[in-house]
Write an enzyme that holds these catalytic residues in place. Structure first.
Site, PDB file in Angstrom:
ATOM      1  N   LYS A   1       0.808  -1.209   0.000  1.00 13.56           N
ATOM      2  CA  LYS A   1       0.000   0.000   0.000  1.00 13.56           C
ATOM      3  C   LYS A   1       0.849   1.271   0.000  1.00 13.56           C
ATOM      4  CE  LYS A   1      -4.340  -1.953   1.524  1.00 13.56           C
ATOM      5  NZ  LYS A   1      -5.403  -2.044   2.542  1.00 13.56           N
TER       6      LYS A   1
ATOM      7  N   ARG B   1      -3.903  -9.902   5.176  1.00 13.31           N
ATOM      8  CA  ARG B   1      -4.293  -9.962   3.753  1.00 13.31           C
ATOM      9  C   ARG B   1      -3.093  -9.483   2.931  1.00 13.31           C
ATOM     10  NH1 ARG B   1      -6.538  -6.888  -0.390  1.00 13.31           N
ATOM     11  NH2 ARG B   1      -8.177  -7.923  -1.608  1.00 13.31           N
TER      12      ARG B   1
END
Length: 257
Positions: A204, A238
Site C-alpha cells: 500500500k 491480507r
C-alpha cells in the site's frame, strides 16, 4: 489471506489475473505457498476506482471461485453487493469481505446471516472514489474503534452470529500515511472489541510515503508492517506475497517465542 484480484485496474496487479484460468492458477500458487484463505475480488477498491456492475463483477469471480473450491483453504469474496456475494457463496465461498461493512447493500447482512457466512467488516471513510480526499480525524484509532463497534452491533442485529464477524481497520481506506501508521502502532486497542482483526498493508501507498517506493517495490515494507501487525494481535493478514510474509512470521515467532 492471499489476494486474488480478478480486475483490470487493481493498484499493484490489475490485469494480471483477469483471465479466469490465470486467476485460478495464481490462487493455487498462493495456496501452495501457505495461504489459509484466498480472497477473490472482481471490483477494484483502490483510491479513485470506478464502480463495477453486479453482473460484470459476478461474471469475473464465479468461475475463479468454482475453480478454487476444491483446495483446502477457505475462499473469501471481496464484494459489497449482496447479489455478487450470493453467487460467490453458491460457488464455494464461505467468507464475505465487505469494505462497506454492510452499509453498501441492505441485503448483505440478512444474506450472510441466512448463509451462516463469516463476515469481514472494514472501516472506510467515504468510498473508493473519494476516500483519499483530505481524510481527517481527531483520534483515528478511537474513531475507527467506535465505527467497528457500531458495525458489529449492526451485523448481529441483522442476524449474523457474533462469532462469525471479523473486523478490519481499513489501512489505506480514507486515511493518510500518518493515520495508517497510528492505527498499526495502536492496533492492540482494537482487540478490546473481542473479534479477530484482519489487517491488509500489502504494497500500500503509505509504505511508499516512507521511502518513495512504487507498488511493486514494497515487499520489505509489507513484511515489516505485517509482522508488527501480527505482534499487535492481527489474526488475519491480507497479502499478495504469501510465501515471503509466512516466512517472516515464522522467523519472528521463533525469535519472540
Amino acid at each position: 489471506m492471499g489476494v486474488v484480484n480478478v480486475t483490470p485496474d487493481s493498484f499493484s496487479d490489475g490485469g494480471l489475473y483477469l483471465d479466469p484460468e490465470a486467476a485460478i492458477a495464481h490462487g493455487r500458487e498462493l495456496a501452495a505457498a501457505g495461504a489459509a484463505i484466498l480472497d477473490v475480488g472482481g471490483e477494484s477498491t483502490r483510491p479513485g476506482a470506478e464502480p463495477v456492475g453486479a453482473e460484470e463483477e459476478t461474471r469475473r469471480i464465479v468461475p475463479v471461485i468454482a475453480g478454487l473450491r476444491a483446495l483446502e483453504c477457505e475462499i473469501s469474496v471481496d464484494t459489497s453487493k449482496a447479489a455478487v456475494a450470493a453467487a460467490a457463496l453458491e460457488s464455494g465461498a464461505t467468507i464475505v469481505n465487505d469494505v462497506t461493512a454492510l452499509r453498501g447493500d441492505p441485503g448483505m447482512g440478512p444474506l450472510c446471516a441466512e448463509r451462516d457466512a463469516t463476515v469481514v467488516l472494514m472501516h472506510m471513510r467515504g468510498d473508493p472514489r473519494t476516500m483519499q480526499e483530505d481524510p481527517r480525524y481527531d483520534d483515528v484509532v478511537a474513531e475507527v474503534k467506535a465505527f467497528l463497534a457500531e458495525r458489529l452491533a449492526a451485523a448481529t442485529a441483522a442476524g449474523v452470529a457474533e462469532e462469525r464477524v471479523w473486523l478490519d481497520p481499513g489501512i489505506g481506506f480514507g486515511k493518510t500515511a500518518a493515520h495508517n501508521m497510528e492505527l498499526l502502532r495502536r492496533l492492540g486497542e482494537l482487540r478490546d472489541l473481542g473479534r479477530p482483526l484482519v489487517v491488509g498493508t500489502s504494497r500500500k501507498s503509505f509504505i511508499g510515503k516512507v521511502d518513495g517506493s512504487a507498488a511493486g517495490e514494497r515487499l520489505g515494507g509489507t513484511i515489516a508492517s505485517s509482522v508488527l501487525a501480527a505482534a499487535e494481535g492481527a489474526a488475519v493478514l491480507r497479502v499478495h506475497d504469501v510465501a515471503e510474509v509466512r516466512q517472516a512470521l515464522a522467523v519472528a515467532t521463533a525469535i519472540l517465542g
